[in-house]
Enzyme design. Structure first.
Site, mmCIF file in Angstrom:
data_model
loop_
_atom_site.group_PDB
_atom_site.id
_atom_site.type_symbol
_atom_site.label_atom_id
_atom_site.label_comp_id
_atom_site.label_asym_id
_atom_site.label_seq_id
_atom_site.Cartn_x
_atom_site.Cartn_y
_atom_site.Cartn_z
ATOM 1 N N HIS A 19 0.824 -1.214 0.000
ATOM 2 C CA HIS A 19 0.000 0.000 0.000
ATOM 3 C C HIS A 19 0.857 1.262 0.000
ATOM 4 O O HIS A 19 0.349 2.347 -0.279
ATOM 5 C CB HIS A 19 -0.878 -0.024 1.253
ATOM 6 C CG HIS A 19 -2.264 0.514 1.055
ATOM 7 N ND1 HIS A 19 -2.897 0.581 -0.183
ATOM 8 C CD2 HIS A 19 -3.174 1.009 1.951
ATOM 9 C CE1 HIS A 19 -4.118 1.079 -0.024
ATOM 10 N NE2 HIS A 19 -4.304 1.360 1.253
ATOM 11 N N ASN A 70 -6.798 6.980 4.450
ATOM 12 C CA ASN A 70 -8.178 7.396 4.207
ATOM 13 C C ASN A 70 -8.444 8.874 4.483
ATOM 14 O O ASN A 70 -9.572 9.338 4.307
ATOM 15 C CB ASN A 70 -9.152 6.528 5.009
ATOM 16 C CG ASN A 70 -8.954 6.638 6.507
ATOM 17 O OD1 ASN A 70 -8.012 7.278 6.967
ATOM 18 N ND2 ASN A 70 -9.834 6.022 7.265
ATOM 19 N N ASP A 95 -0.788 2.599 -5.203
ATOM 20 C CA ASP A 95 -0.828 1.179 -5.507
ATOM 21 C C ASP A 95 -2.112 0.843 -6.271
ATOM 22 O O ASP A 95 -3.148 1.463 -6.076
ATOM 23 C CB ASP A 95 -0.757 0.353 -4.223
ATOM 24 C CG ASP A 95 -1.887 0.684 -3.252
ATOM 25 O OD1 ASP A 95 -2.019 1.869 -2.873
ATOM 26 O OD2 ASP A 95 -2.637 -0.229 -2.870
ATOM 27 N N ASN A 116 -9.006 3.972 -0.822
ATOM 28 C CA ASN A 116 -9.398 4.994 0.151
ATOM 29 C C ASN A 116 -8.610 6.293 0.021
ATOM 30 O O ASN A 116 -9.130 7.373 0.320
ATOM 31 C CB ASN A 116 -9.272 4.445 1.571
ATOM 32 C CG ASN A 116 -10.365 3.455 1.903
ATOM 33 O OD1 ASN A 116 -11.461 3.516 1.348
ATOM 34 N ND2 ASN A 116 -10.084 2.527 2.789
#
Length: 214
Positions: A19, A70, A95, A116
């Site tokens: 991520h 997020n 990603d 997110n």
């Protein structure tokens, strides 16, 4: 001025996560000559610099939001407001599950596809910014996605990850040519410098199971 954003989560425990590959690209960028030191700004770490292009130097701000994924849009919008940067001058590296590991695709606009970080940015500035989609592959089943994206790259992955992030930084001037096909030229050059590894589905599934067991 252009704003180049790398997406990831702050903290050493996330540093090698799939991520966080967006962070890895921006880390490469600020190592280049012409960039000042990172400063804590805009709820993130930011570094100013210049990209040499055929038209001359373009000013850029490289940003790593430290708000967790997020809430990335909070950091991005603060930097944009301060420097009066337009959404079309924002480039976000992140990603991408729907691309094979090591692949890059540049895209202007579109949806967030459940990401997110993109969802948060779009909530603040709308969809019309450039995305550098960095392939991490898909674990094969939806239930494994969470562990997959928050799992570390394996040792064998480090070769292509390092090569890809370095290529993204080295080829960056091609994005600033002002030509209609600049994004395509950039993608082609990155893939020339860093050809994607040949991985089959069995390798991805094995790694996904290992991530889920950890």
């Amino acid at each position: 001025m252009y704003l180049i954003v790398g997406l990831g989560n702050p903290g050493a425990q996330y540093a090698r996560n799939r991520h966080n590959i967006g962070f890895m690209v921006t880390d490469e960028l600020i190592r280049a000559p012409g960039f000042g030191p990172e400063k804590k700004q805009f709820d993130g770490f930011a570094a100013e610099g210049k990209i040499e292009t055929l038209k001359g130097p373009d000013k850029v701000l490289v940003l790593k939001p430290q708000t967790f994924m997020n809430l990335s849009g909070n950091s991005v919008s603060k930097a944009m407001q301060f420097y009066k940067i337009k959404p079309e001058h924002v480039i976000v590296f992140h990603d991408e599950l729907d691309l094979a590991p090591g692949r890059l695709r540049m895209k202007l606009g579109g949806g967030h596809a459940g990401h997110n970080g993109l969802r948060s940015i779009m909530g603040h500035i709308g969809p019309n910014f450039m995305r550098g989609r960095l392939g991490i592959g898909h674990p094969g089943v939806r239930e494994m996605v969470h562990d997959w994206v928050l799992g570390d790259f394996g040792k064998a992955d480090q070769i292509w990850v390092n090569t890809l992030t370095d290529a993204c930084a080295r080829a960056l001037p091609l994005l600033f040519t002002g030509l209609p096909d600049a994004a395509e030229r950039y993608t082609t050059e990155v893939m020339r410098l860093a050809p994607a590894p040949k991985l089959d589905t069995r390798q991805l599934n094995t790694q996904a199971k290992q991530d889920g067991a950890n």
